[in-house]
Design a protein around this motif. Structure first.
Motif: not given
Length: 309
Positions: A1-8, A24-25, A30-37, A63-65
């Motif tokens: 399942m993919v969930a979306l939350v807005k931020t700035v 969450v697949a 594993k817990f990964n954060i991607v997106g030029l953080a 596997r949490i991305t």
């Protein structure tokens, strides 16, 4: 399942929309954060993990991305903790993912699941107003966010009460706008005896928005005259006060959402670095020049400032 939350994401005095996507697949845990953080955002997974554990929740053995979209926009700061946690809880089925689409979330998480203040909430509130969305923010900054407009503001003291509010089992109080501080009594030009030529120069500079270069021996009254300059400037208009407060919000110096109508007066020490004067650093912060916006920047002992002369 993919969930979306807005931020700035904050770029100077501009807030740009960012979408926090959580997947969450099945797979090795594993817990990964991607997106030029940046580093602060990368450490968010440990704060989120500890906050959920304090509420009695454990991460699923999957596997949490987390993807911060757009992926080519730099993400800096700790205000991504709360939207990451909400996206993860929505993907886990703890809260309604559809309900979160009407909100923009910002805030840092403590290890005990408290939502603690983070800089830039006023900018996020203005962005939420433009997008006609509600804002979820720390409880201590609810009055700051309420200044933006009449958009819904949910100021949460902790993650548990926020989830209960979203489910309808608890109602968080609506924050009220912060107070407008009246300009404080400072040095008054009428208390200066003599110096008629210098007074006239100050009045002309205040009326026309000019720069002043004061030259004279020690004790001649240069610093006193400079400190009197804000007292003869007109109070900030509501639009100007909001503009100055936006700079203070990014710098993290806007206390309790109180917006002042007084002109800023900044007098940095001559040993201040160029980054302290103009802003910058690994995580860009406003410098003294920006903090003096629409006010007075007093550079005492001007030749001693590095890079000025």
């Amino acid at each position: 399942m993919v969930a979306l939350v807005k931020t700035v994401a904050y770029l100077g005095l501009e807030a740009r929309g960012v979408e926090v996507q959580c997947s969450v697949a099945p797979g090795l845990p594993k817990f990964n954060i991607v997106g030029l953080a940046d580093k602060a955002v990368g450490e968010s997974k440990e704060r989120v993990r500890a906050a959920l554990a304090s509420m009695g929740l454990a991460l699923p053995p999957k596997r949490i991305t987390i993807n911060l979209s757009p992926a080519d926009l730099p993400k800096e700061g700790s205000h991504y903790d709360l939207p990451i946690a909400l996206a993860l809880l929505a993907a886990m089925g703890v809260t309604d993912a559809e309900q979160l689409t009407d909100w923009i979330a910002v805030g840092e998480l403590a290890l005990d699941a408290r939502v603690v203040p983070s800089p830039g909430v006023l900018l996020a509130a203005l962005h939420a107003s433009e997008q006609e969305l509600g804002l979820i923010c720390p409880y201590a900054q609810g009055s700051e966010a309420r200044w933006a407009s009449e958009v819904p503001v949910c100021a949460a003291p902790d993650l548990a009460s926020l989830l209960n509010h979203l489910k309808g089992t608890q109602r968080l109080p609506e924050p009220v706008p912060g107070e407008v501080e009246e300009p404080g009594a400072g040095p008054d030009l009428k208390q200066v005896k003599g110096q008629e030529g210098a007074k006239r120069a100050l009045e002309i500079a205040a009326a026309g928005g000019h720069n002043l270069l004061m030259v004279g021996p020690p004790g001649a009254g240069k610093s006193l005259m400079a400190s009197c300059l804000p007292g003869i400037l007109p109070p900030l208009t509501p639009a100007e006060a909001l503009e100055v407060s936006m700079v203070q919000s990014v710098a993290g110096t806007l206390e309790d959402g109180r917006i002042s109508r007084a002109r800023p007066f900044r007098a940095p020490h001559h040993s201040a670095s160029m980054a302290a004067l103009t802003g910058g650093g690994l995580k860009v912060k406003p410098g003294e020049v920006s903090l003096a916006h629409l006010g007075v920047l007093f550079l005492d002992e001007l030749p001693e400032f590095h890079g000025i002369m």
